[in-house]
Design a protein around this motif. Structure first.
Motif, PDB file in Angstrom:
ATOM      1  N   THR A  97      -5.830  -3.821  10.385  1.00  0.00           N
ATOM      2  CA  THR A  97      -5.598  -2.596   9.621  1.00  0.00           C
ATOM      3  C   THR A  97      -4.108  -2.298   9.528  1.00  0.00           C
ATOM      4  N   GLY A  98      -3.595  -2.238   8.310  1.00  0.00           N
ATOM      5  CA  GLY A  98      -2.206  -1.831   8.074  1.00  0.00           C
ATOM      6  C   GLY A  98      -1.180  -2.674   8.785  1.00  0.00           C
ATOM      7  N   LEU A  99      -1.412  -3.979   8.904  1.00  0.00           N
ATOM      8  CA  LEU A  99      -0.506  -4.854   9.644  1.00  0.00           C
ATOM      9  C   LEU A  99       0.820  -5.015   8.907  1.00  0.00           C
ATOM     10  N   GLY A 100       1.906  -4.774   9.625  1.00  0.00           N
ATOM     11  CA  GLY A 100       3.236  -4.988   9.076  1.00  0.00           C
ATOM     12  C   GLY A 100       4.048  -5.884   9.985  1.00  0.00           C
ATOM     13  N   VAL A 101       4.707  -6.887   9.412  1.00  0.00           N
ATOM     14  CA  VAL A 101       5.544  -7.814  10.172  1.00  0.00           C
ATOM     15  C   VAL A 101       6.938  -7.819   9.543  1.00  0.00           C
ATOM     16  N   THR A 102       7.949  -7.609  10.392  1.00  0.00           N
ATOM     17  CA  THR A 102       9.326  -7.545   9.908  1.00  0.00           C
ATOM     18  C   THR A 102      10.188  -8.548  10.664  1.00  0.00           C
ATOM     19  N   LEU A 103      10.920  -9.369   9.939  1.00  0.00           N
ATOM     20  CA  LEU A 103      11.897 -10.294  10.503  1.00  0.00           C
ATOM     21  C   LEU A 103      13.300  -9.777  10.191  1.00  0.00           C
ATOM     22  N   PRO A 104      14.326 -10.342  10.799  1.00  0.00           N
ATOM     23  CA  PRO A 104      15.680  -9.855  10.521  1.00  0.00           C
ATOM     24  C   PRO A 104      16.025  -9.821   9.033  1.00  0.00           C
ATOM     25  N   ALA A 105      15.460 -10.740   8.263  1.00  0.00           N
ATOM     26  CA  ALA A 105      15.760 -10.768   6.827  1.00  0.00           C
ATOM     27  C   ALA A 105      15.006  -9.703   6.042  1.00  0.00           C
ATOM     28  N   GLY A 106      13.964  -9.126   6.648  1.00  0.00           N
ATOM     29  CA  GLY A 106      13.210  -8.097   5.939  1.00  0.00           C
ATOM     30  C   GLY A 106      11.725  -8.154   6.243  1.00  0.00           C
ATOM     31  N   VAL A 107      10.943  -7.426   5.449  1.00  0.00           N
ATOM     32  CA  VAL A 107       9.490  -7.329   5.630  1.00  0.00           C
ATOM     33  C   VAL A 107       8.816  -8.578   5.072  1.00  0.00           C
ATOM     34  N   VAL A 108       7.952  -9.217   5.870  1.00  0.00           N
ATOM     35  CA  VAL A 108       7.234 -10.401   5.388  1.00  0.00           C
ATOM     36  C   VAL A 108       5.742 -10.149   5.252  1.00  0.00           C
ATOM     37  N   VAL A 109       5.228  -9.141   5.939  1.00  0.00           N
ATOM     38  CA  VAL A 109       3.826  -8.727   5.798  1.00  0.00           C
ATOM     39  C   VAL A 109       3.828  -7.211   5.679  1.00  0.00           C
ATOM     40  N   ASP A 110       3.223  -6.708   4.617  1.00  0.00           N
ATOM     41  CA  ASP A 110       3.316  -5.289   4.293  1.00  0.00           C
ATOM     42  C   ASP A 110       1.928  -4.663   4.200  1.00  0.00           C
ATOM     43  N   ARG A 111       1.535  -3.947   5.255  1.00  0.00           N
ATOM     44  CA  ARG A 111       0.294  -3.158   5.274  1.00  0.00           C
ATOM     45  C   ARG A 111      -0.945  -3.970   4.887  1.00  0.00           C
ATOM     46  N   VAL A 112      -1.132  -5.078   5.551  1.00  0.00           N
ATOM     47  CA  VAL A 112      -2.263  -5.955   5.264  1.00  0.00           C
ATOM     48  C   VAL A 112      -3.484  -5.518   6.070  1.00  0.00           C
ATOM     49  N   SER A 113      -4.622  -5.426   5.404  1.00  0.00           N
ATOM     50  CA  SER A 113      -5.880  -5.048   6.056  1.00  0.00           C
ATOM     51  C   SER A 113      -6.998  -5.976   5.587  1.00  0.00           C
ATOM     52  N   PHE A 114      -7.828  -6.415   6.525  1.00  0.00           N
ATOM     53  CA  PHE A 114      -9.029  -7.174   6.179  1.00  0.00           C
ATOM     54  C   PHE A 114      -9.925  -7.231   7.407  1.00  0.00           C
ATOM     55  N   THR A 115     -11.172  -7.605   7.188  1.00  0.00           N
ATOM     56  CA  THR A 115     -12.164  -7.703   8.256  1.00  0.00           C
ATOM     57  C   THR A 115     -12.777  -9.096   8.249  1.00  0.00           C
ATOM     58  N   VAL A 116     -12.951  -9.677   9.440  1.00  0.00           N
ATOM     59  CA  VAL A 116     -13.637 -10.955   9.580  1.00  0.00           C
ATOM     60  C   VAL A 116     -15.019 -10.670  10.150  1.00  0.00           C
ATOM     61  N   LEU A 117     -16.043 -11.084   9.425  1.00  0.00           N
ATOM     62  CA  LEU A 117     -17.414 -10.827   9.834  1.00  0.00           C
ATOM     63  C   LEU A 117     -17.959 -11.984  10.665  1.00  0.00           C
ATOM     64  N   ALA A 118     -18.872 -11.671  11.566  1.00  0.00           N
ATOM     65  CA  ALA A 118     -19.447 -12.673  12.460  1.00  0.00           C
ATOM     66  C   ALA A 118     -20.103 -13.793  11.654  1.00  0.00           C
ATOM     67  N   GLY A 119     -19.813 -15.033  12.061  1.00  0.00           N
ATOM     68  CA  GLY A 119     -20.444 -16.186  11.447  1.00  0.00           C
ATOM     69  C   GLY A 119     -19.939 -16.543  10.069  1.00  0.00           C
ATOM     70  N   ARG A 120     -18.839 -15.917   9.625  1.00  0.00           N
ATOM     71  CA  ARG A 120     -18.335 -16.175   8.280  1.00  0.00           C
ATOM     72  C   ARG A 120     -16.880 -16.644   8.332  1.00  0.00           C
ATOM     73  N   THR A 121     -16.470 -17.336   7.277  1.00  0.00           N
ATOM     74  CA  THR A 121     -15.104 -17.807   7.168  1.00  0.00           C
ATOM     75  C   THR A 121     -14.349 -16.942   6.171  1.00  0.00           C
ATOM     76  N   THR A 122     -13.249 -16.360   6.640  1.00  0.00           N
ATOM     77  CA  THR A 122     -12.372 -15.573   5.776  1.00  0.00           C
ATOM     78  C   THR A 122     -11.143 -16.404   5.454  1.00  0.00           C
ATOM     79  N   GLY A 123     -10.876 -16.599   4.175  1.00  0.00           N
ATOM     80  CA  GLY A 123      -9.737 -17.378   3.753  1.00  0.00           C
ATOM     81  C   GLY A 123      -8.550 -16.499   3.409  1.00  0.00           C
ATOM     82  N   LEU A 124      -7.368 -16.831   3.947  1.00  0.00           N
ATOM     83  CA  LEU A 124      -6.113 -16.202   3.547  1.00  0.00           C
ATOM     84  C   LEU A 124      -5.406 -17.185   2.628  1.00  0.00           C
ATOM     85  N   ILE A 125      -5.213 -16.800   1.376  1.00  0.00           N
ATOM     86  CA  ILE A 125      -4.684 -17.740   0.399  1.00  0.00           C
ATOM     87  C   ILE A 125      -3.515 -17.150  -0.353  1.00  0.00           C
ATOM     88  N   GLY A 126      -2.585 -18.008  -0.741  1.00  0.00           N
ATOM     89  CA  GLY A 126      -1.424 -17.601  -1.505  1.00  0.00           C
ATOM     90  C   GLY A 126      -0.396 -18.718  -1.474  1.00  0.00           C
TER      91      GLY A 126
END
Length: 336
Positions: free
Chosen positions: A22-51
């Motif tokens: 929920t609302g995950l943010g990751v910041t490196l010295p160069a700037g923000v690399v992950v901005d308010r990311v939210s998702f849910t992984v359900l039991a027994g299922r595969t969630t793909g992160l793509i880009g």
């Protein structure tokens, strides 16, 4: 229109959340690399992160298991069966990593220790848990057989450089399974493998998910990989989620122009030689995104509003979990 040749494997639907980001943010010295990311992984299922490269998908996955410096994770929650791993003590995070959540790293050549045998590396987590030597040996051989390595006893005494790329990746999968995890994170598990070996690794992951009852997070830039393995997808661009939902629905009827461009650019899944063409234009940098929608400089549907107003991630389709969400002002027009 998405390529209709893309076939998606859909497991029996589960509504039990294993992991909630929920609302995950990751910041490196160069700037923000992950901005308010939210998702849910359900039991027994595969969630793909793509880009595309630089979209933030690997940073998101590594933040889940605490493989980023604490200072890099700027905000949000990562709830593993209701426990927030971001605020848990490091000792607890190490316990979760490997035993409850396994990780298959992108480059087995870099991840495996060149001066230790395969068997010793697969059994490491078991030895740390104080298991008897005979039990560790038996479990190592069982795992090597389970991931399809021929002659497990001989391979256990091999060093990583003596194995092919596909075999090293199978060893990485065996290491990830050694602690009997409930969730496996696989970061670009088919990178640098030939197409035939890719197909075998994907079939192995799908088979293990079914036999072991695992939940899985699969990180990839390749939509063909998602088409074979994912049940649900989270499409990322410039560090943000631009679309998410059930894989079949998202790939067949995208609600975001970026997803449509990715899906429409995929060659036939059965082809062993076709290579996806790169999308026109350069991906937006999460360190210096354009104003408005980050995809608008490359978007064929862009209008004046897109250049000035950041679109909210909003629900665009009814149905059972996971919901269809899109961060496009004109999501309803993307796929007629």
């Amino acid at each position: 229109m998405a390529d209709q040749s893309v076939a998606v494997v859909t497991a029996e639907r589960s509504t039990t959340p294993m992991l909630e980001v929920t609302g995950l943010g990751v910041t490196l010295p160069a700037g923000v690399v992950v901005d308010r990311v939210s998702f849910t992984v359900l039991a027994g299922r595969t969630t793909g992160l793509i880009g595309e490269s630089g979209s933030g998908k690997t940073m998101t996955a590594m933040a889940v298991v605490g493989l980023l410096p604490d200072a890099a994770v700027a905000s949000g929650q990562v709830r593993w069966k209701s426990e927030d791993l971001l605020t848990a003590p490091e000792r607890r995070r190490r316990q979760v990593r490997g035993r409850e959540i396994g990780v298959v790293f992108q480059d087995p050549s870099a991840a495996l220790d060149p001066i230790q045998t395969v068997g010793r590396q697969v059994g490491e987590i078991l030895r740390r848990a104080g298991r008897p030597r005979a039990e560790v040996r038996a479990r190592v051989l069982e795992l090597l057989a389970r991931v399809g390595l021929p002659e497990p006893e001989r391979q256990a005494g091999s060093y990583p450089h003596e194995l092919s790329g596909g075999m090293r990746q199978r060893v990485m999968i065996a290491i990830a399974l050694a602690g009997r995890p409930e969730l496996v994170i696989a970061d670009e598990p088919t990178t640098a493998l030939d197409v035939t070996t890719q197909a075998r690794i994907l079939a192995l992951l799908a088979d293990l998910r079914e036999r072991e009852g695992l939940a899985m997070i699969l990180v990839s830039h390749d939509l063909r990989v998602m088409a074979h393995v994912a049940d649900d997808v989270v499409v990322m661009y410039a560090g943000r989620v631009c679309e998410q939902g059930p894989a079949r629905a998202v790939l067949d009827r995208p609600h975001h122009p970026y997803t449509r461009a990715l899906a429409g650019n995929v060659p036939a899944v059965t082809s062993r030689t076709a290579i996806a063409e790169p999308l026109p234009g350069a991906p937006a940098s999460p360190f210096d995104p354009p104003s408005g929608c980050p995809f608008h400089p490359r978007c064929p549907m862009a209008r004046a509003r897109c250049a000035t107003e950041v679109p909210a991630l909003r629900e665009t389709g009814a149905g059972p979990a996971p919901r269809r969400l899109s961060a496009c002002h004109f999501a309803e027009e993307v796929t007629p």
